[in-house]
Design a protein around this motif. Structure first.
Motif, PDB file in Angstrom:
ATOM      1  N   ARG A  52       3.020  -7.194   5.219  1.00  0.00           N
ATOM      2  CA  ARG A  52       2.585  -5.855   5.630  1.00  0.00           C
ATOM      3  C   ARG A  52       1.105  -5.633   5.306  1.00  0.00           C
ATOM      4  O   ARG A  52       0.377  -5.008   6.071  1.00  0.00           O
ATOM      5  N   THR A  53       0.671  -6.138   4.150  1.00  0.00           N
ATOM      6  CA  THR A  53      -0.734  -6.007   3.778  1.00  0.00           C
ATOM      7  C   THR A  53      -1.607  -6.751   4.785  1.00  0.00           C
ATOM      8  O   THR A  53      -2.625  -6.235   5.255  1.00  0.00           O
ATOM      9  N   PHE A  58      -1.887  -4.876   8.045  1.00  0.00           N
ATOM     10  CA  PHE A  58      -2.766  -3.709   7.954  1.00  0.00           C
ATOM     11  C   PHE A  58      -4.228  -4.134   7.919  1.00  0.00           C
ATOM     12  O   PHE A  58      -5.067  -3.611   8.652  1.00  0.00           O
ATOM     13  N   ASP A  83       2.419   1.473   1.699  1.00  0.00           N
ATOM     14  CA  ASP A  83       2.961   1.622   3.050  1.00  0.00           C
ATOM     15  C   ASP A  83       4.354   2.227   2.926  1.00  0.00           C
ATOM     16  O   ASP A  83       5.141   1.824   2.075  1.00  0.00           O
ATOM     17  N   ASP A  84       4.613   3.221   3.754  1.00  0.00           N
ATOM     18  CA  ASP A  84       5.940   3.815   3.835  1.00  0.00           C
ATOM     19  C   ASP A  84       6.482   4.261   2.470  1.00  0.00           C
ATOM     20  O   ASP A  84       7.648   4.058   2.150  1.00  0.00           O
ATOM     21  N   VAL A 102       3.010  -1.663  -1.949  1.00  0.00           N
ATOM     22  CA  VAL A 102       3.395  -2.973  -1.430  1.00  0.00           C
ATOM     23  C   VAL A 102       2.740  -4.071  -2.256  1.00  0.00           C
ATOM     24  O   VAL A 102       3.332  -5.100  -2.554  1.00  0.00           O
ATOM     25  N   GLY A 118      -4.081   2.206   2.825  1.00  0.00           N
ATOM     26  CA  GLY A 118      -2.813   2.105   3.540  1.00  0.00           C
ATOM     27  C   GLY A 118      -2.876   2.907   4.813  1.00  0.00           C
ATOM     28  O   GLY A 118      -3.763   3.745   4.972  1.00  0.00           O
ATOM     29  N   PRO A 119      -1.932   2.648   5.719  1.00  0.00           N
ATOM     30  CA  PRO A 119      -1.932   3.386   6.987  1.00  0.00           C
ATOM     31  C   PRO A 119      -1.659   4.878   6.752  1.00  0.00           C
ATOM     32  O   PRO A 119      -1.136   5.248   5.710  1.00  0.00           O
ATOM     33  N   LYS A 173      -0.288   7.915   0.464  1.00  0.00           N
ATOM     34  CA  LYS A 173      -1.351   7.737  -0.526  1.00  0.00           C
ATOM     35  C   LYS A 173      -1.995   9.056  -0.931  1.00  0.00           C
ATOM     36  O   LYS A 173      -2.255   9.282  -2.120  1.00  0.00           O
ATOM     37  N   PHE A 206      -2.340  -1.242  -2.247  1.00  0.00           N
ATOM     38  CA  PHE A 206      -1.982  -1.059  -0.841  1.00  0.00           C
ATOM     39  C   PHE A 206      -0.612  -0.383  -0.750  1.00  0.00           C
ATOM     40  O   PHE A 206       0.370  -0.872  -1.302  1.00  0.00           O
ATOM     41  N   SER A 209       1.378   6.854   4.800  1.00  0.00           N
ATOM     42  CA  SER A 209       1.972   5.937   3.828  1.00  0.00           C
ATOM     43  C   SER A 209       2.244   6.627   2.502  1.00  0.00           C
ATOM     44  O   SER A 209       2.903   6.084   1.633  1.00  0.00           O
TER      45      SER A 209
END
Lengths: 264, 251
Positions: free
Chosen positions: B242-243, B246, B221-222, B226, B45-46, B51, B219, B49
Protein backbone atom coordinates in the motif's frame (compact mmCIF):
# COMPACT_ATOMS: atom_id res chain seq x y z
CA UNK A 1 -40.99 39.61 -39.04
CA UNK A 2 -38.41 38.30 -36.61
CA UNK A 3 -36.74 40.82 -34.29
CA UNK A 4 -33.17 40.64 -33.12
CA UNK A 5 -32.73 40.20 -29.33
CA UNK A 6 -31.63 43.82 -29.09
CA UNK A 7 -34.74 45.11 -30.86
CA UNK A 8 -36.92 42.92 -28.67
CA UNK A 9 -35.31 44.34 -25.53
CA UNK A 10 -35.86 47.88 -26.77
CA UNK A 11 -39.56 47.27 -27.50
CA UNK A 12 -40.04 45.63 -24.10
CA UNK A 13 -38.44 48.59 -22.33
CA UNK A 14 -40.59 51.01 -24.34
CA UNK A 15 -43.78 49.21 -23.27
CA UNK A 16 -42.73 49.34 -19.61
CA UNK A 17 -42.11 53.09 -19.70
CA UNK A 18 -45.41 53.72 -21.51
CA UNK A 19 -47.39 51.82 -18.86
CA UNK A 20 -45.66 53.76 -16.08
CA UNK A 21 -46.25 57.18 -17.63
CA UNK A 22 -49.86 56.22 -18.43
CA UNK A 23 -50.62 55.26 -14.83
CA UNK A 24 -49.14 58.46 -13.43
CA UNK A 25 -51.10 60.58 -15.92
CA UNK A 26 -54.30 58.73 -15.07
CA UNK A 27 -53.85 59.30 -11.33
CA UNK A 28 -53.03 62.96 -11.87
CA UNK A 29 -56.08 63.41 -14.09
CA UNK A 30 -58.52 61.89 -11.60
CA UNK A 31 -57.13 63.75 -8.58
CA UNK A 32 -58.74 66.98 -7.36
CA UNK A 33 -55.59 69.02 -6.76
CA UNK A 34 -57.31 71.84 -4.95
CA UNK A 35 -58.93 69.49 -2.47
CA UNK A 36 -55.69 67.59 -1.96
CA UNK A 37 -53.80 70.75 -1.14
CA UNK A 38 -56.50 71.87 1.29
CA UNK A 39 -56.80 68.51 3.03
CA UNK A 40 -53.19 67.35 3.05
CA UNK A 41 -50.88 70.34 2.80
CA UNK A 42 -52.22 73.09 5.08
CA UNK A 43 -49.20 75.25 5.78
CA UNK A 44 -50.84 76.78 8.89
CA UNK A 45 -51.33 73.37 10.44
CA UNK A 46 -47.77 72.35 9.65
CA UNK A 47 -46.56 75.56 11.29
CA UNK A 48 -48.74 74.86 14.32
CA UNK A 49 -47.22 71.42 14.77
CA UNK A 50 -43.71 72.83 14.89
CA UNK A 51 -41.61 72.53 16.90
CA UNK A 52 -43.49 70.02 19.10
CA UNK A 53 -43.63 67.35 16.43
CA UNK A 54 -39.84 67.28 16.40
CA UNK A 55 -38.86 68.18 19.96
CA UNK A 56 -41.43 65.95 21.64
CA UNK A 57 -43.06 63.43 19.30
CA UNK A 58 -40.13 62.54 17.05
CA UNK A 59 -37.79 62.61 20.03
CA UNK A 60 -40.00 60.22 22.01
CA UNK A 61 -40.32 57.85 19.06
CA UNK A 62 -36.54 57.74 18.81
CA UNK A 63 -36.15 57.23 22.58
CA UNK A 64 -38.72 54.39 22.78
CA UNK A 65 -37.22 52.70 19.74
CA UNK A 66 -33.63 53.07 20.95
CA UNK A 67 -34.45 51.72 24.42
CA UNK A 68 -36.51 48.84 23.01
CA UNK A 69 -33.81 48.00 20.46
CA UNK A 70 -31.00 48.05 23.03
CA UNK A 71 -32.90 45.78 25.38
CA UNK A 72 -33.94 43.56 22.46
CA UNK A 73 -30.36 43.29 21.21
CA UNK A 74 -29.07 42.16 24.60
CA UNK A 75 -31.98 39.76 24.95
CA UNK A 76 -31.50 38.49 21.40
CA UNK A 77 -27.82 37.76 21.99
CA UNK A 78 -28.65 35.92 25.21
CA UNK A 79 -31.38 33.88 23.49
CA UNK A 80 -29.10 33.10 20.53
CA UNK A 81 -26.38 31.77 22.85
CA UNK A 82 -29.01 29.76 24.74
CA UNK A 83 -30.25 28.29 21.46
CA UNK A 84 -26.69 27.13 20.72
CA UNK A 85 -26.08 25.84 24.25
CA UNK A 86 -25.27 22.21 24.89
CA UNK A 87 -27.67 22.34 27.86
CA UNK A 88 -31.05 21.07 26.64
CA UNK A 89 -33.37 23.10 28.92
CA UNK A 90 -31.65 26.34 27.83
CA UNK A 91 -32.32 25.49 24.20
CA UNK A 92 -35.96 24.58 24.85
CA UNK A 93 -36.55 27.69 26.92
CA UNK A 94 -35.06 29.95 24.26
CA UNK A 95 -36.95 28.22 21.45
CA UNK A 96 -40.25 28.50 23.32
CA UNK A 97 -39.65 32.16 24.09
CA UNK A 98 -38.69 32.98 20.51
CA UNK A 99 -41.67 31.18 18.99
CA UNK A 100 -44.05 32.84 21.47
CA UNK A 101 -42.93 36.41 20.89
CA UNK A 102 -42.39 36.01 17.16
CA UNK A 103 -45.90 34.61 16.84
CA UNK A 104 -47.72 37.26 18.87
CA UNK A 105 -48.64 40.63 17.37
CA UNK A 106 -46.74 43.44 19.07
CA UNK A 107 -50.13 44.93 19.92
CA UNK A 108 -50.97 41.93 22.10
CA UNK A 109 -47.65 42.20 23.92
CA UNK A 110 -48.25 45.89 24.63
CA UNK A 111 -51.73 45.14 26.01
CA UNK A 112 -50.48 42.20 28.07
CA UNK A 113 -47.82 44.35 29.74
CA UNK A 114 -49.97 47.44 30.32
CA UNK A 115 -53.32 45.84 31.18
CA UNK A 116 -52.46 42.19 31.85
CA UNK A 117 -49.67 42.67 34.38
CA UNK A 118 -51.67 44.83 36.85
CA UNK A 119 -54.53 42.27 36.71
CA UNK A 120 -52.28 39.23 37.08
CA UNK A 121 -50.22 40.81 39.87
CA UNK A 122 -52.62 43.07 41.74
CA UNK A 123 -51.12 46.33 42.89
CA UNK A 124 -48.07 45.94 40.68
CA UNK A 125 -47.20 47.23 37.28
CA UNK A 126 -44.25 47.30 34.96
CA UNK A 127 -41.83 49.92 36.40
CA UNK A 128 -40.68 52.94 34.49
CA UNK A 129 -44.08 54.13 33.33
CA UNK A 130 -44.63 54.46 29.56
CA UNK A 131 -40.94 54.20 28.76
CA UNK A 132 -40.66 51.05 30.89
CA UNK A 133 -43.49 49.25 29.14
CA UNK A 134 -42.41 50.47 25.69
CA UNK A 135 -38.83 49.26 26.27
CA UNK A 136 -39.98 45.91 27.56
CA UNK A 137 -42.61 45.28 24.88
CA UNK A 138 -40.47 46.39 21.93
CA UNK A 139 -37.48 44.55 23.41
CA UNK A 140 -39.38 41.29 23.86
CA UNK A 141 -40.76 41.35 20.32
CA UNK A 142 -37.55 42.64 18.70
CA UNK A 143 -35.37 40.33 20.81
CA UNK A 144 -37.24 37.25 19.62
CA UNK A 145 -36.58 38.20 15.99
CA UNK A 146 -33.01 39.30 16.56
CA UNK A 147 -32.21 36.07 18.43
CA UNK A 148 -32.75 34.04 15.27
CA UNK A 149 -30.76 36.51 13.19
CA UNK A 150 -27.85 36.51 15.63
CA UNK A 151 -27.91 32.73 15.92
CA UNK A 152 -27.67 32.44 12.13
CA UNK A 153 -24.79 34.94 12.22
CA UNK A 154 -22.90 32.96 14.85
CA UNK A 155 -23.36 29.79 12.82
CA UNK A 156 -22.16 31.58 9.69
CA UNK A 157 -18.74 32.22 11.29
CA UNK A 158 -16.47 29.45 9.97
CA UNK A 159 -15.96 26.58 12.41
CA UNK A 160 -12.18 27.05 12.11
CA UNK A 161 -12.40 30.32 14.03
CA UNK A 162 -13.65 28.64 17.19
CA UNK A 163 -11.18 25.79 16.66
CA UNK A 164 -8.26 28.17 16.27
CA UNK A 165 -9.23 30.08 19.40
CA UNK A 166 -9.74 26.92 21.44
CA UNK A 167 -6.50 25.36 20.21
CA UNK A 168 -4.69 28.45 21.51
CA UNK A 169 -6.06 27.54 24.93
CA UNK A 170 -8.84 30.13 25.08
CA UNK A 171 -11.86 28.94 27.08
CA UNK A 172 -15.18 28.58 25.20
CA UNK A 173 -16.74 31.71 26.71
CA UNK A 174 -13.71 33.83 25.95
CA UNK A 175 -13.45 32.51 22.38
CA UNK A 176 -17.15 33.17 21.84
CA UNK A 177 -16.90 36.70 23.22
CA UNK A 178 -13.77 37.96 21.53
CA UNK A 179 -13.59 35.87 18.35
CA UNK A 180 -16.96 34.50 17.20
CA UNK A 181 -19.56 37.06 18.34
CA UNK A 182 -17.74 40.14 16.92
CA UNK A 183 -17.57 38.42 13.52
CA UNK A 184 -21.19 37.31 13.77
CA UNK A 185 -22.30 40.89 14.39
CA UNK A 186 -20.55 42.07 11.24
CA UNK A 187 -22.48 39.48 9.27
CA UNK A 188 -25.86 40.37 10.79
CA UNK A 189 -25.50 44.15 10.86
CA UNK A 190 -27.76 44.67 7.80
CA UNK A 191 -30.64 42.47 9.07
CA UNK A 192 -30.31 44.01 12.54
CA UNK A 193 -30.69 47.46 11.04
CA UNK A 194 -33.80 46.25 9.27
CA UNK A 195 -35.10 45.15 12.64
CA UNK A 196 -34.43 48.65 13.93
CA UNK A 197 -36.59 50.05 11.13
CA UNK A 198 -39.39 47.63 12.02
CA UNK A 199 -39.17 48.58 15.69
CA UNK A 200 -39.33 52.28 14.80
CA UNK A 201 -42.72 51.61 13.25
CA UNK A 202 -43.86 49.27 16.03
CA UNK A 203 -43.13 52.05 18.53
CA UNK A 204 -46.34 53.66 17.25
CA UNK A 205 -48.16 51.10 19.41
CA UNK A 206 -47.07 53.08 22.46
CA UNK A 207 -50.24 55.12 21.83
CA UNK A 208 -52.14 52.17 23.40
CA UNK A 209 -50.61 53.05 26.76
CA UNK A 210 -52.22 56.48 26.79
CA UNK A 211 -50.07 59.55 26.66
CA UNK A 212 -49.30 62.88 28.23
CA UNK A 213 -47.94 66.03 26.67
CA UNK A 214 -44.42 64.91 27.45
CA UNK A 215 -44.67 61.18 26.61
CA UNK A 216 -46.51 61.46 23.28
CA UNK A 217 -44.81 59.91 20.27
CA UNK A 218 -45.37 60.45 16.55
CA UNK A 219 -48.40 58.23 15.91
CA UNK A 220 -50.41 59.44 18.90
CA UNK A 221 -49.41 63.01 18.23
CA UNK A 222 -50.57 62.64 14.64
CA UNK A 223 -53.93 61.18 15.61
CA UNK A 224 -54.47 63.85 18.24
CA UNK A 225 -53.77 66.69 15.82
CA UNK A 226 -55.80 64.98 13.11
CA UNK A 227 -58.84 64.96 15.39
CA UNK A 228 -58.34 68.58 16.47
CA UNK A 229 -57.87 70.01 13.02
CA UNK A 230 -60.23 67.71 11.17
CA UNK A 231 -57.65 67.69 8.37
CA UNK A 232 -55.17 65.13 6.99
CA UNK A 233 -52.12 67.38 7.04
CA UNK A 234 -50.85 66.02 10.41
CA UNK A 235 -50.76 62.55 8.86
CA UNK A 236 -48.42 63.83 6.13
CA UNK A 237 -46.23 65.53 8.73
CA UNK A 238 -45.81 62.46 10.92
CA UNK A 239 -45.33 60.22 7.87
CA UNK A 240 -42.44 62.40 6.78
CA UNK A 241 -41.11 62.32 10.34
CA UNK A 242 -41.04 58.51 10.30
CA UNK A 243 -39.33 58.56 6.92
CA UNK A 244 -36.69 60.95 8.28
CA UNK A 245 -35.70 58.13 10.65
CA UNK A 246 -36.24 55.06 8.48
CA UNK A 247 -34.97 56.11 5.04
CA UNK A 248 -31.42 56.94 6.21
CA UNK A 249 -31.35 53.61 8.03
CA UNK A 250 -32.44 51.83 4.87
CA UNK A 251 -29.70 53.63 2.92
CA UNK A 252 -27.15 52.52 5.52
CA UNK A 253 -28.32 48.90 5.18
CA UNK A 254 -27.98 49.03 1.40
CA UNK A 255 -24.47 50.49 1.70
CA UNK A 256 -23.44 47.77 4.12
CA UNK A 257 -24.85 45.07 1.88
CA UNK A 258 -23.04 46.47 -1.14
CA UNK A 259 -19.81 46.56 0.82
CA UNK A 260 -20.26 42.98 2.02
CA UNK A 261 -20.92 41.96 -1.58
CA UNK A 262 -17.68 43.61 -2.75
CA UNK A 263 -15.66 42.08 0.08
CA UNK A 264 -16.73 38.61 -1.00
CA UNK B 1 -7.32 14.97 43.10
CA UNK B 2 -3.61 15.50 42.59
CA UNK B 3 -2.52 17.64 39.70
CA UNK B 4 -1.04 15.35 37.04
CA UNK B 5 2.69 15.87 36.76
CA UNK B 6 4.24 17.24 33.62
CA UNK B 7 7.12 14.98 32.61
CA UNK B 8 9.28 16.48 29.89
CA UNK B 9 11.46 13.37 29.80
CA UNK B 10 8.48 11.27 28.69
CA UNK B 11 7.53 11.01 25.03
CA UNK B 12 6.10 14.30 23.81
CA UNK B 13 3.09 12.52 22.34
CA UNK B 14 2.14 8.94 23.07
CA UNK B 15 -0.98 7.47 21.50
CA UNK B 16 -2.23 4.05 22.46
CA UNK B 17 -4.95 1.99 20.75
CA UNK B 18 -6.79 5.10 19.55
CA UNK B 19 -10.18 4.63 17.90
CA UNK B 20 -12.38 7.36 16.49
CA UNK B 21 -15.74 7.00 14.79
CA UNK B 22 -18.03 9.57 13.23
CA UNK B 23 -21.40 7.86 13.52
CA UNK B 24 -20.93 4.43 11.96
CA UNK B 25 -17.86 5.50 10.07
CA UNK B 26 -14.72 4.34 11.88
CA UNK B 27 -11.95 6.75 10.87
CA UNK B 28 -9.20 5.59 13.23
CA UNK B 29 -8.98 1.85 13.82
CA UNK B 30 -6.51 1.38 16.63
CA UNK B 31 -3.54 3.73 16.35
CA UNK B 32 -0.34 3.26 18.36
CA UNK B 33 2.04 6.10 17.81
CA UNK B 34 4.58 8.24 19.53
CA UNK B 35 6.60 11.37 19.01
CA UNK B 36 9.75 11.84 21.06
CA UNK B 37 10.92 15.13 22.44
CA UNK B 38 12.54 17.25 19.75
CA UNK B 39 11.46 14.90 16.99
CA UNK B 40 9.87 15.96 13.73
CA UNK B 41 7.33 13.36 12.68
CA UNK B 42 5.62 13.63 9.31
CA UNK B 43 2.35 11.83 8.69
CA UNK B 44 1.44 11.10 5.10
CA UNK B 45 -1.30 9.15 3.38
CA UNK B 46 -4.19 9.45 0.95
CA UNK B 47 -7.08 11.78 1.83
CA UNK B 48 -9.57 10.09 4.12
CA UNK B 49 -6.86 7.96 5.69
CA UNK B 50 -7.47 9.54 9.11
CA UNK B 51 -4.22 11.48 9.42
CA UNK B 52 -5.86 14.84 10.14
CA UNK B 53 -8.25 13.23 12.59
CA UNK B 54 -5.29 11.69 14.45
CA UNK B 55 -3.62 15.10 14.65
CA UNK B 56 -6.82 16.75 15.85
CA UNK B 57 -7.27 14.12 18.55
CA UNK B 58 -3.89 15.07 20.02
CA UNK B 59 -5.22 18.45 21.17
CA UNK B 60 -8.76 17.14 21.62
CA UNK B 61 -10.34 19.15 18.80
CA UNK B 62 -11.81 15.72 18.15
CA UNK B 63 -12.87 13.54 21.07
CA UNK B 64 -11.44 10.04 20.70
CA UNK B 65 -14.01 7.24 20.85
CA UNK B 66 -11.62 5.04 22.80
CA UNK B 67 -7.92 4.72 23.53
CA UNK B 68 -5.48 6.91 25.39
CA UNK B 69 -3.31 9.87 24.49
CA UNK B 70 -0.48 11.13 26.68
CA UNK B 71 1.19 14.48 26.15
CA UNK B 72 4.40 14.87 28.11
CA UNK B 73 3.31 12.12 30.44
CA UNK B 74 -0.13 13.51 31.15
CA UNK B 75 -3.15 11.57 29.97
CA UNK B 76 -5.13 14.20 28.08
CA UNK B 77 -7.97 11.79 27.30
CA UNK B 78 -8.79 11.82 31.03
CA UNK B 79 -12.19 13.56 31.21
CA UNK B 80 -11.09 15.49 34.32
CA UNK B 81 -8.18 17.16 32.58
CA UNK B 82 -8.20 20.93 32.02
CA UNK B 83 -8.23 20.84 28.24
CA UNK B 84 -7.44 24.56 27.87
CA UNK B 85 -4.21 24.08 29.81
CA UNK B 86 -3.26 21.11 27.62
CA UNK B 87 -3.95 23.07 24.46
CA UNK B 88 -1.88 26.05 25.47
CA UNK B 89 1.18 23.75 25.52
CA UNK B 90 0.40 22.46 22.02
CA UNK B 91 0.60 24.85 19.08
CA UNK B 92 -1.71 24.11 16.17
CA UNK B 93 -1.46 25.29 12.58
CA UNK B 94 -4.38 24.74 10.22
CA UNK B 95 -4.62 24.17 6.49
CA UNK B 96 -6.92 27.19 6.15
CA UNK B 97 -4.77 29.40 8.47
CA UNK B 98 -7.85 30.40 10.52
CA UNK B 99 -6.49 33.81 11.41
CA UNK B 100 -9.01 36.07 13.11
CA UNK B 101 -10.07 38.37 10.24
CA UNK B 102 -11.46 41.13 12.47
CA UNK B 103 -8.18 41.59 14.34
CA UNK B 104 -4.85 43.06 13.25
CA UNK B 105 -1.87 40.76 12.88
CA UNK B 106 -0.45 41.86 16.22
CA UNK B 107 -3.79 41.39 17.98
CA UNK B 108 -4.10 37.92 16.42
CA UNK B 109 -0.92 37.04 18.26
CA UNK B 110 -1.72 38.72 21.58
CA UNK B 111 -5.36 37.96 22.26
CA UNK B 112 -4.89 34.38 23.45
CA UNK B 113 -1.76 35.32 25.40
CA UNK B 114 -3.87 37.75 27.38
CA UNK B 115 -7.06 35.68 27.64
CA UNK B 116 -5.54 32.26 28.21
CA UNK B 117 -2.10 32.97 29.70
CA UNK B 118 -2.97 36.10 31.63
CA UNK B 119 -0.11 38.11 30.18
CA UNK B 120 -0.24 41.89 30.24
CA UNK B 121 -0.68 43.80 27.02
CA UNK B 122 2.97 44.89 27.09
CA UNK B 123 4.31 41.39 27.69
CA UNK B 124 2.05 39.97 24.99
CA UNK B 125 3.10 42.63 22.48
CA UNK B 126 6.74 41.92 23.14
CA UNK B 127 6.37 38.16 22.67
CA UNK B 128 4.26 38.73 19.55
CA UNK B 129 6.80 41.08 17.95
CA UNK B 130 9.60 38.61 18.64
CA UNK B 131 7.68 35.83 16.90
CA UNK B 132 6.63 38.03 13.99
CA UNK B 133 10.28 38.87 13.43
CA UNK B 134 11.07 35.18 13.51
CA UNK B 135 8.69 34.44 10.63
CA UNK B 136 9.93 37.50 8.73
CA UNK B 137 6.80 39.63 9.09
CA UNK B 138 7.83 42.23 11.67
CA UNK B 139 6.75 44.97 9.29
CA UNK B 140 3.18 43.76 8.99
CA UNK B 141 1.95 43.90 12.58
CA UNK B 142 -0.73 46.50 11.79
CA UNK B 143 -2.07 44.73 8.69
CA UNK B 144 -5.29 42.76 8.68
CA UNK B 145 -5.24 39.12 7.54
CA UNK B 146 -7.22 39.86 4.35
CA UNK B 147 -4.36 42.08 3.17
CA UNK B 148 -1.75 39.35 3.41
CA UNK B 149 -0.91 36.63 0.91
CA UNK B 150 -1.70 33.03 1.83
CA UNK B 151 1.93 32.35 2.63
CA UNK B 152 2.14 35.40 4.88
CA UNK B 153 -1.10 34.42 6.59
CA UNK B 154 0.23 30.96 7.33
CA UNK B 155 3.46 32.42 8.74
CA UNK B 156 1.39 34.69 10.98
CA UNK B 157 -0.58 31.63 12.08
CA UNK B 158 2.67 29.89 12.99
CA UNK B 159 3.84 32.97 14.91
CA UNK B 160 0.47 33.06 16.67
CA UNK B 161 0.87 29.47 17.83
CA UNK B 162 4.49 30.11 18.90
CA UNK B 163 3.43 33.11 20.98
CA UNK B 164 1.83 30.75 23.48
CA UNK B 165 5.32 29.24 24.09
CA UNK B 166 4.17 25.72 23.23
CA UNK B 167 6.25 22.63 23.95
CA UNK B 168 5.28 21.15 20.59
CA UNK B 169 3.61 22.11 17.33
CA UNK B 170 0.97 20.31 15.28
CA UNK B 171 0.69 21.14 11.58
CA UNK B 172 -2.42 20.08 9.65
CA UNK B 173 -1.46 20.22 5.95
CA UNK B 174 0.04 23.69 6.43
CA UNK B 175 0.91 24.24 2.77
CA UNK B 176 -2.02 22.52 1.02
CA UNK B 177 -4.06 25.71 0.60
CA UNK B 178 -1.12 27.75 -0.75
CA UNK B 179 -0.17 28.73 -4.26
CA UNK B 180 2.92 26.72 -5.22
CA UNK B 181 5.27 29.73 -5.21
CA UNK B 182 4.33 30.53 -1.60
CA UNK B 183 4.94 27.06 -0.19
CA UNK B 184 8.69 27.58 0.16
CA UNK B 185 8.48 30.49 2.62
CA UNK B 186 6.26 28.51 4.97
CA UNK B 187 8.44 25.41 4.76
CA UNK B 188 11.52 27.54 5.50
CA UNK B 189 9.92 28.78 8.71
CA UNK B 190 9.10 25.19 9.66
CA UNK B 191 12.66 24.09 8.94
CA UNK B 192 13.98 26.84 11.21
CA UNK B 193 11.69 25.64 13.95
CA UNK B 194 12.83 22.07 13.52
CA UNK B 195 16.48 23.08 13.67
CA UNK B 196 15.80 24.86 16.96
CA UNK B 197 14.67 21.53 18.36
CA UNK B 198 10.90 22.10 18.37
CA UNK B 199 8.89 18.90 18.64
CA UNK B 200 6.67 18.75 15.57
CA UNK B 201 3.95 16.53 14.19
CA UNK B 202 3.25 17.42 10.58
CA UNK B 203 0.47 16.08 8.38
CA UNK B 204 1.69 16.90 4.91
CA UNK B 205 1.95 16.03 1.25
CA UNK B 206 5.41 17.62 1.00
CA UNK B 207 7.60 14.54 0.62
CA UNK B 208 10.67 16.72 0.10
CA UNK B 209 10.15 18.36 3.48
CA UNK B 210 9.56 14.97 5.12
CA UNK B 211 12.76 13.58 3.67
CA UNK B 212 14.89 16.60 4.49
CA UNK B 213 13.59 17.57 7.92
CA UNK B 214 11.65 14.61 9.28
CA UNK B 215 13.08 12.23 11.87
CA UNK B 216 10.27 9.81 11.26
CA UNK B 217 7.76 9.24 8.51
CA UNK B 218 4.40 7.61 9.22
CA UNK B 219 2.26 6.30 6.39
CA UNK B 220 -1.44 5.96 7.17
CA UNK B 221 -4.17 4.40 5.09
CA UNK B 222 -7.77 3.56 5.92
CA UNK B 223 -7.50 4.39 9.62
CA UNK B 224 -4.38 2.42 10.46
CA UNK B 225 -0.64 3.07 10.44
CA UNK B 226 0.63 0.93 7.58
CA UNK B 227 4.32 1.67 7.90
CA UNK B 228 6.69 3.96 9.77
CA UNK B 229 10.40 4.53 9.84
CA UNK B 230 13.16 6.91 8.84
CA UNK B 231 11.87 9.03 5.96
CA UNK B 232 14.63 8.04 3.53
CA UNK B 233 13.97 4.36 4.12
CA UNK B 234 10.21 4.55 3.87
CA UNK B 235 10.39 6.73 0.76
CA UNK B 236 13.03 4.69 -1.03
CA UNK B 237 12.37 1.17 0.19
CA UNK B 238 8.73 0.92 1.25
CA UNK B 239 8.05 -2.51 2.68
CA UNK B 240 4.30 -2.50 2.30
CA UNK B 241 2.45 -2.78 -1.00
CA UNK B 242 0.00 0.00 0.00
CA UNK B 243 2.87 2.37 0.78
CA UNK B 244 4.47 1.60 -2.55
CA UNK B 245 1.21 2.22 -4.43
CA UNK B 246 0.70 5.57 -2.66
CA UNK B 247 4.27 6.77 -3.17
CA UNK B 248 4.24 5.86 -6.84
CA UNK B 249 1.30 8.25 -7.24
CA UNK B 250 2.71 11.23 -5.36
CA UNK B 251 6.44 11.09 -6.13
Amino acid sequence: MAMTPRQRARVSRGVQYTVLVGLVALAAGFADWGLIEEQFFQVDIIRGMLPDVVTTALRNTVVYTACGFSFGLALGLLLALMRLSSVGPYRWLATGFIELFRGLPALVVFLALSVGVPIAFPGREVPGDVLGIATLALGLVGGAYMAETIRAGIQAVPKGQMEAARSLGMPYSSAMRSIVVPQAFRIVLPPLTNELILLTKDSSLVYLLGYTLSSVELAAYGRETLNQENNFTPLIVISLSYLVITVPLAVVVRRMEARAERAR
Amino acid sequence: MTEPQLDRTAAAIHVSDLHKSFGHNEVLKGIDFHVDNGQVVCVVGPSGSGKSTLLRCVNRLEEPTSGKIFVEGIEITDPDIDVDKVRSRIGMVFQQFNLFPHLSVLRNLTIAQQRAKGRSREQADEVARRNLAKVGLAEREDAYPAHLSGGQQQRVAIARALSMDPDMMLFDEPTSALDPELVGDVLDVMKDLASEGMTMMVVTHEMGFAREVGDKLVFMDDGVIVEEGRPVEVLENPRQERTRAFLSKVL
